[in-house]
Design an enzyme around this catalytic site. Sequence first.
Site, PDB file in Angstrom:
ATOM      1  N   TYR A  66      75.134  16.669  32.081  1.00 31.99           N
ATOM      2  CA  TYR A  66      73.890  17.375  31.771  1.00 31.99           C
ATOM      3  C   TYR A  66      73.786  17.544  30.261  1.00 31.99           C
ATOM      4  O   TYR A  66      74.329  18.457  29.670  1.00 31.99           O
ATOM      5  CB  TYR A  66      73.856  18.749  32.438  1.00 31.99           C
ATOM      6  CG  TYR A  66      73.889  18.716  33.948  1.00 31.99           C
ATOM      7  CD1 TYR A  66      73.625  17.555  34.664  1.00 31.99           C
ATOM      8  CD2 TYR A  66      74.195  19.868  34.679  1.00 31.99           C
ATOM      9  CE1 TYR A  66      73.668  17.540  36.046  1.00 31.99           C
ATOM     10  CE2 TYR A  66      74.231  19.861  36.057  1.00 31.99           C
ATOM     11  CZ  TYR A  66      73.981  18.704  36.735  1.00 31.99           C
ATOM     12  OH  TYR A  66      74.025  18.691  38.113  1.00 31.99           O
ATOM     13  N   PRO A 211      67.507  22.384  46.056  1.00 33.17           N
ATOM     14  CA  PRO A 211      67.130  23.299  47.148  1.00 33.17           C
ATOM     15  C   PRO A 211      65.636  23.556  47.252  1.00 33.17           C
ATOM     16  O   PRO A 211      65.168  24.005  48.298  1.00 33.17           O
ATOM     17  CB  PRO A 211      67.888  24.588  46.790  1.00 33.17           C
ATOM     18  CG  PRO A 211      68.076  24.531  45.303  1.00 33.17           C
ATOM     19  CD  PRO A 211      68.299  23.072  45.010  1.00 33.17           C
ATOM     20  N   LEU A 212      64.885  23.229  46.183  1.00 35.45           N
ATOM     21  CA  LEU A 212      63.440  23.478  46.188  1.00 35.45           C
ATOM     22  C   LEU A 212      62.627  22.197  46.047  1.00 35.45           C
ATOM     23  O   LEU A 212      61.416  22.248  45.812  1.00 35.45           O
ATOM     24  CB  LEU A 212      63.083  24.452  45.047  1.00 35.45           C
ATOM     25  CG  LEU A 212      63.744  25.825  45.127  1.00 35.45           C
ATOM     26  CD1 LEU A 212      63.459  26.637  43.873  1.00 35.45           C
ATOM     27  CD2 LEU A 212      63.280  26.578  46.367  1.00 35.45           C
ATOM     28  N   THR A 214      61.363  20.038  48.058  1.00 35.07           N
ATOM     29  CA  THR A 214      60.314  19.650  49.012  1.00 35.07           C
ATOM     30  C   THR A 214      59.323  20.776  49.299  1.00 35.07           C
ATOM     31  O   THR A 214      58.551  20.672  50.255  1.00 35.07           O
ATOM     32  CB  THR A 214      60.940  19.173  50.338  1.00 35.07           C
ATOM     33  OG1 THR A 214      61.690  20.252  50.916  1.00 35.07           O
ATOM     34  CG2 THR A 214      61.841  17.977  50.120  1.00 35.07           C
TER      35      THR A 214
END
Length: 288
Positions: A66, A211-212, A214
């Site tokens: 990252y 986790p977000l 979709t």
Amino acid sequence: MSDEIVNESETFDIGGDLTVHRLGFGAMRLTGEDIIGPPADEDEARSVVRRAVELGVDFIDTADSYGPGVSERLIGQELTDSDDAIVASKAGLVRHRDSNWLPHGDPDFLHNQVLCSLDRLRTDTIDLYQFHRPDPDTDFEESVHAFAEMKDAGQIRHVGLSNVSVEQLETAMDIVDIATVQNQYNVGYRGDEGVLRACEEYDVGFIPWGPLYTVEDEGVAGTLEQIAADNDATPRQVALAWLLHHSDVMLPIPGTSSVDHLESNVAASQLSLDEDELAQLNDIDPQE
């Protein structure tokens, strides 16, 4: 939900001895555009890390790729021993300016990367170090052995895997104790349900990346929006609350570069969904 924002998620013992609240923070976005280079506003990025700890977030996930190195370095500079936060990082990917994420599981490379991670995180031992992605050009067992050697040398406390199958998890478990698995998973994508169930069986933490991802997809958004409206919440908060309800080994790490978004994510730990709402979310036809 309470007016006071605090991490009220239950706890999980990573590797049996590192107790964390199950709602953590993913630090991928504390970088520049396309996860390359420094953040546009480094003070804001530091504020996000500081605010996360203040809200009771004690599990922070990052990776050497990252930035590369940017997220680890910022966390190492901002956190102190008194923060009592568990930091997880990863090795096994190479980054290019065109944003490619290239698997690289050569043991010599991994051994070099852990030295870089230790330096950037300003620590003698990394709490959790994860193999970021199996490399098709390197024997999987050789890569895992490298992490076992890091653990034996005291460079890392626990070993994790990412983007693996059940078979790969079980192969790795024959080499070294595996504390966590990090695979893509969310209310609208459950392609690794089998891996999640294996983690439950073996008491291995499951860290759902994306986790977000979709929450705005057709077939998902409508259900989330209705339940959110009924609970004075946001669709994203409902998606996170569902993950926390879905499995006792689930460790969501929603990421952001905004303090406001961070606070909204943490507030999801205070959202209680009733059985009917959970059933509606469970019945969403997920992508495979």
